[in-house]
Design a protein around this motif. Structure first.
Motif, PDB file in Angstrom:
ATOM      1  N   ALA A 195       3.508   2.092  19.491  1.00 55.00           N
ATOM      2  CA  ALA A 195       4.048   0.902  18.833  1.00 55.00           C
ATOM      3  C   ALA A 195       3.005  -0.207  18.818  1.00 55.00           C
ATOM      4  N   ALA A 196       2.195  -0.279  19.874  1.00 50.12           N
ATOM      5  CA  ALA A 196       1.145  -1.305  19.929  1.00 50.12           C
ATOM      6  C   ALA A 196       0.126  -1.115  18.813  1.00 50.12           C
ATOM      7  N   GLU A 197      -0.285   0.143  18.581  1.00 53.00           N
ATOM      8  CA  GLU A 197      -1.234   0.424  17.492  1.00 53.00           C
ATOM      9  C   GLU A 197      -0.650  -0.007  16.151  1.00 53.00           C
ATOM     10  N   ALA A 198       0.629   0.328  15.958  1.00 52.35           N
ATOM     11  CA  ALA A 198       1.273   0.008  14.683  1.00 52.35           C
ATOM     12  C   ALA A 198       1.328  -1.501  14.463  1.00 52.35           C
ATOM     13  N   LEU A 199       1.692  -2.246  15.513  1.00 51.60           N
ATOM     14  CA  LEU A 199       1.779  -3.696  15.375  1.00 51.60           C
ATOM     15  C   LEU A 199       0.407  -4.305  15.128  1.00 51.60           C
ATOM     16  N   ILE A 200      -0.614  -3.784  15.813  1.00 47.92           N
ATOM     17  CA  ILE A 200      -1.969  -4.272  15.580  1.00 47.92           C
ATOM     18  C   ILE A 200      -2.378  -4.013  14.130  1.00 47.92           C
ATOM     19  N   THR A 201      -2.010  -2.855  13.600  1.00 47.95           N
ATOM     20  CA  THR A 201      -2.311  -2.536  12.201  1.00 47.95           C
ATOM     21  C   THR A 201      -1.648  -3.538  11.271  1.00 47.95           C
ATOM     22  N   VAL A 202      -0.396  -3.897  11.565  1.00 47.32           N
ATOM     23  CA  VAL A 202       0.317  -4.892  10.758  1.00 47.32           C
ATOM     24  C   VAL A 202      -0.404  -6.234  10.837  1.00 47.32           C
ATOM     25  N   LEU A 203      -0.768  -6.651  12.042  1.00 45.44           N
ATOM     26  CA  LEU A 203      -1.413  -7.959  12.217  1.00 45.44           C
ATOM     27  C   LEU A 203      -2.769  -8.016  11.523  1.00 45.44           C
ATOM     28  N   GLU A 204      -3.550  -6.937  11.648  1.00 45.49           N
ATOM     29  CA  GLU A 204      -4.886  -6.939  11.046  1.00 45.49           C
ATOM     30  C   GLU A 204      -4.828  -6.915   9.526  1.00 45.49           C
ATOM     31  N   SER A 205      -3.760  -6.385   8.978  1.00 45.74           N
ATOM     32  CA  SER A 205      -3.636  -6.339   7.512  1.00 45.74           C
ATOM     33  C   SER A 205      -3.074  -7.641   6.953  1.00 45.74           C
ATOM     34  N   HIS A 206      -2.673  -8.557   7.868  1.00 43.71           N
ATOM     35  CA  HIS A 206      -2.057  -9.827   7.467  1.00 43.71           C
ATOM     36  C   HIS A 206      -0.828  -9.580   6.598  1.00 43.71           C
ATOM     37  N   GLY A 207      -0.162  -8.457   6.866  1.00 43.46           N
ATOM     38  CA  GLY A 207       1.037  -8.119   6.114  1.00 43.46           C
ATOM     39  C   GLY A 207       2.246  -8.108   7.013  1.00 43.46           C
ATOM     40  N   ASP A 208       3.254  -7.357   6.596  1.00 43.65           N
ATOM     41  CA  ASP A 208       4.496  -7.321   7.365  1.00 43.65           C
ATOM     42  C   ASP A 208       5.027  -5.910   7.546  1.00 43.65           C
ATOM     43  N   VAL A 209       4.422  -4.950   6.826  1.00 41.67           N
ATOM     44  CA  VAL A 209       4.939  -3.581   6.841  1.00 41.67           C
ATOM     45  C   VAL A 209       3.771  -2.603   6.945  1.00 41.67           C
ATOM     46  N   VAL A 210       3.955  -1.539   7.721  1.00 37.52           N
ATOM     47  CA  VAL A 210       2.968  -0.468   7.795  1.00 37.52           C
ATOM     48  C   VAL A 210       3.685   0.848   7.516  1.00 37.52           C
ATOM     49  N   LEU A 211       3.101   1.675   6.640  1.00 37.87           N
ATOM     50  CA  LEU A 211       3.687   2.977   6.324  1.00 37.87           C
ATOM     51  C   LEU A 211       3.375   3.964   7.444  1.00 37.87           C
ATOM     52  N   VAL A 212       4.279   4.902   7.669  1.00 38.81           N
ATOM     53  CA  VAL A 212       4.108   5.919   8.705  1.00 38.81           C
ATOM     54  C   VAL A 212       4.085   7.285   8.032  1.00 38.81           C
ATOM     55  N   THR A 213       3.024   8.036   8.278  1.00 37.71           N
ATOM     56  CA  THR A 213       2.874   9.356   7.664  1.00 37.71           C
ATOM     57  C   THR A 213       2.747  10.424   8.746  1.00 37.71           C
ATOM     58  N   ASP A 214       2.977  11.673   8.358  1.00 37.58           N
ATOM     59  CA  ASP A 214       2.743  12.764   9.287  1.00 37.58           C
ATOM     60  C   ASP A 214       1.297  13.216   9.158  1.00 37.58           C
ATOM     61  N   ARG A 215       0.927  14.224   9.920  1.00 39.06           N
ATOM     62  CA  ARG A 215      -0.475  14.665   9.948  1.00 39.06           C
ATOM     63  C   ARG A 215      -0.933  15.151   8.581  1.00 39.06           C
ATOM     64  N   ALA A 216       0.001  15.707   7.799  1.00 35.16           N
ATOM     65  CA  ALA A 216      -0.347  16.221   6.475  1.00 35.16           C
ATOM     66  C   ALA A 216      -0.399  15.122   5.426  1.00 35.16           C
ATOM     67  N   GLY A 217      -0.086  13.885   5.809  1.00 37.05           N
ATOM     68  CA  GLY A 217      -0.123  12.773   4.866  1.00 37.05           C
ATOM     69  C   GLY A 217       1.198  12.490   4.194  1.00 37.05           C
ATOM     70  N   GLY A 218       2.256  13.225   4.567  1.00 44.27           N
ATOM     71  CA  GLY A 218       3.566  12.990   3.978  1.00 44.27           C
ATOM     72  C   GLY A 218       4.220  11.736   4.535  1.00 44.27           C
ATOM     73  N   LEU A 219       4.924  11.000   3.678  1.00 42.79           N
ATOM     74  CA  LEU A 219       5.570   9.759   4.093  1.00 42.79           C
ATOM     75  C   LEU A 219       6.789  10.058   4.956  1.00 42.79           C
ATOM     76  N   ARG A 220       6.859   9.426   6.128  1.00 33.96           N
ATOM     77  CA  ARG A 220       7.992   9.632   7.027  1.00 33.96           C
ATOM     78  C   ARG A 220       8.819   8.372   7.207  1.00 33.96           C
ATOM     79  N   GLY A 221       8.289   7.234   6.796  1.00 31.47           N
ATOM     80  CA  GLY A 221       9.030   5.987   6.937  1.00 31.47           C
ATOM     81  C   GLY A 221       8.082   4.809   6.963  1.00 31.47           C
ATOM     82  N   ALA A 222       8.567   3.691   7.435  1.00 33.34           N
ATOM     83  CA  ALA A 222       7.752   2.481   7.556  1.00 33.34           C
ATOM     84  C   ALA A 222       8.363   1.608   8.635  1.00 33.34           C
ATOM     85  N   VAL A 223       7.524   0.759   9.220  1.00 28.72           N
ATOM     86  CA  VAL A 223       8.029  -0.200  10.201  1.00 28.72           C
ATOM     87  C   VAL A 223       7.528  -1.585   9.816  1.00 28.72           C
ATOM     88  N   ALA A 224       8.378  -2.569  10.060  1.00 28.89           N
ATOM     89  CA  ALA A 224       8.054  -3.956   9.744  1.00 28.89           C
ATOM     90  C   ALA A 224       7.942  -4.745  11.034  1.00 28.89           C
TER      91      ALA A 224
END
Length: 612
Positions: free
Chosen positions: A236-265
């Motif tokens: 969760a820390a990595e995901a939040l850091i990704t959100v903060l560094e992008s200056h956005g509010d949402v980060v997409l979550v994918t599986d290893r194959a690149g398929g979309l599994r969801g998103a977190v805000a």
């Protein structure tokens, strides 16, 4: 021997002989183990072991039937994580660590379980096969939590509460907004032709409306074409850091194959107890003075210790640490550049090299770096930046980051060039790998990652994109990666260098293997995954190397946390007596894995690599 089933010792010995790693014991030890064993039948749902409450010492082996295993204490009421059958064992992790780290095990139907004496556990897991099993299970040292036994909301997987909202690029903005309103989601992912995903958020819609764009227009006109994303299994820390560094509010979550599994805000992170790293990242990002930055960065060891205590996997802790280092370096550049108003910080791109370039830095790691300047600057103008780079190095050192101001650093003119000069040098290294330190420079720059300035792929890195088309250079890089001197020295010495003897050889093999298949991945595990199953790196070798790398990193992290807690300078060097028998067995297994993989790659190169 205590047992309910009509079984004799000879039958139990024969059974134990089928159970790796018990099969490594000699007949005498097996007989002694059988004599002291307890054999117990269990009915459906009956609890066999609950090592979250208190680790009952010993080793359990399923003889008949099947058992259910829960690895997360917060999910006992849910379905089990997995099942075990005859010859499979459990309970050894809690015994070896001496901590209540789980699992909870109950019978799935009628089952018979053998409970072996705890004195048997250390010798069994000190064998090569035992170390392999243990590395797969925990991949850590004595202070790490068992795999999976981590609190809910630690991983980004736990933060995904609904299925993703996916729309086509031809969907109108108004349509997408209506679907977002209906599902209660602050975003819509947009399918793209390249197989990736765009992102449309509430903020994107507001910007489109503010610029007078018609809401009847397609979402492709308002979406983010390269949105932040993160893989399942990330913290969760990595995901939040990704959100903060992008200056956005949402980060997409994918599986290893690149398929979309969801998103977190941003709002989803309030339930996670492991976002201390993200909090510190943001504090450093907002530091108003150099002294403020130094003070905040000094709390990094405490943050890492906290993440360990919450059970976050070592690889995830190290990734969070690398992100915090990035934030510290970026903010240092910004603050120091204010002291040099005549020099533009926009004139150069800062490249993080080495272990931090691969996002694998620990407290002992040097922060290797280079600067790539705008082509409009000449050598004299670049030289004016040297005092500023010296000040940056000084601030980083005072904060606790080992920055080599005389070696691999922009302070050294060899590591401060224009984009064009870097690209030209890269081409020279490829065409004449035997000249000077071309191989060393190639390895450094291949690991390069921009963290300030132009975040795109650096020109010099693009030069290495066709490196595999230069067989002479590839042969020299391979030779350097599998050379005898690079192999881990025997670990039975007065001192063990965890980085030099174990981690660097694996990182070198992974780098070369990734280059051989044209992959631009940077982290060692991703490089091994990219090259897995290729002509030069078999899938079993890639998996074994990745397991060994994670296991040794876990030992290294635990050792450095122990040093930091005792107010000692963290190092990679440890004495054997400071390691448990399990740690030593893991290192012995890592040695075997690396040397056998290097040997196979060397043999295969004779048949696969083209002539120089």
């Amino acid at each position: 021997m205590n047992f309910v089933h009509p079984v004799d010792i000879d039958a139990l010995v024969e059974f134990l002989r089928l159970c790796p790693p018990l099969d490594t014991l000699d007949a005498k030890r097996l007989a002694r183990a059988a004599e002291r064993a307890t054999v117990t039948p269990y009915g459906t749902g009956e609890v066999i072991l609950d090592a979250f409450v208190q680790p009952e010492r010993g080793l359990y082996v399923v003889w008949h039937g099947r058992v259910s295993v829960w690895t997360n204490p917060d999910r006992i009421r849910e379905l089990p994580a997995y099942h075990l059958g005859p010859t499979e064992m459990f309970g050894y992790v809690a015994t070896l660590l001496g901590e209540a780290v789980g699992p909870r095990v109950a019978a799935s139907g009628d089952a018979v379980v053998v409970h072996l004496d705890p004195d048997l556990v250390d010798p069994v897991f000190a064998t090569r096969h035992g170390a392999q099993l243990l590395a797969r299970e925990i991949g850590t040292s004595r202070r790490m939590m068992a795999h999976g036994a981590i609190p809910t909301y630690t991983l980004v997987d736990d933060l995904i509460v609904t299925a993703p909202l996916l729309v086509e690029p031809t969907t109108t903005i108004a349509e997408a907004a209506a679907r977002m309103e209906k599902t209660g989601l602050p975003y819509a992912a947009v399918r793209q032709e390249n197989g990736g995903y765009g992102l449309l958020t509430d903020a994107d819609i507001r910007r489109a409306i503010a610029s007078a764009s018609p809401v009847t227009g397609e979402v492709s006109t308002a979406m983010q074409t390269d949105p932040p994303s993160i893989r399942l299994g990330s913290s969760a820390a990595e995901a939040l850091i990704t959100v903060l560094e992008s200056h956005g509010d949402v980060v997409l979550v994918t599986d290893r194959a690149g398929g979309l599994r969801g998103a977190v805000a941003s709002r989803d992170f309030v339930v996670s107890s492991t976002t201390a790293g993200a909090s510190l990242h943001e504090q450093i990002h907002r530091a108003e003075t150099v002294d403020d930055l130094k003070d905040r960065y000094r709390s990094v060891p405490g943050m890492l210790t906290g993440l360990m205590a919450r059970g976050l996997a070592p690889s995830r802790i190290i990734t969070v640490h690398s992100a915090v280092i990035d934030a510290a370096v970026r903010r240092t550049i910004e603050l120091v550049s204010e002291q040099y108003p005549d020099l533009s910080p926009d004139a150069f791109t800062w490249l993080s090299l080495g272990s931090n370039g691969r996002r694998e830095a620990l407290l002992s790691s040097d922060i290797d770096a280079a600067a790539s300047f705008d082509n409009a600057l000449d050598a004299g103008e670049i030289a004016k930046y040297r005092p500023m780079f010296l000040k940056i190095a000084e601030v980083l050192e005072q904060a606790g980051l080992a920055h080599d101001r005389h070696g691999v650093s922009p302070v050294n003119s060899k590591f401060a060039r224009t984009h064009a000069d870097w690209a030209r040098a890269g081409r020279d290294w490829i065409t004449a790998p035997e000249v000077d330190d071309a191989v060393i420079m190639t390895c450094l720059l291949v690991d390069g990652r921009p963290i300030h300035g132009d975040r795109g792929l650096p020109q010099v890195t693009r030069v290495f994109g066709d490196l595999r088309m230069h067989p002479r250079t590839m042969s020299m890089l391979l030779s350097a990666s599998i050379a005898q001197s690079s192999r881990p020295a025997p670990w039975r010495r007065k001192k063990i260098d965890l980085k030099a003897q174990f981690l660097l050889p694996i990182a070198n093999v992974a780098r070369w293997a990734a280059l051989s298949v044209g992959s631009t991945a940077l982290p060692t595990d991703e490089r091994l995954l990219a090259a897995s199953g290729s002509d030069m790196l078999t899938e079993p070798d890639a998996t074994a190397l990745a397991d060994a790398f994670d296991a040794v990193q876990g030992i290294r992290l635990a050792w450095q946390m122990e040093q930091a807690t005792a107010d000692r300078t963290p190092t990679d060097v440890v004495r054997p007596e400071h390691l448990t028998p399990v740690d030593r067995a893991i290192l012995a297994e890592a040695t075997r894995v690396v040397t056998s993989s290097q040997r196979r790659m060397g043999n295969m190169a004779r048949f696969i690599m083209p002539e120089r």
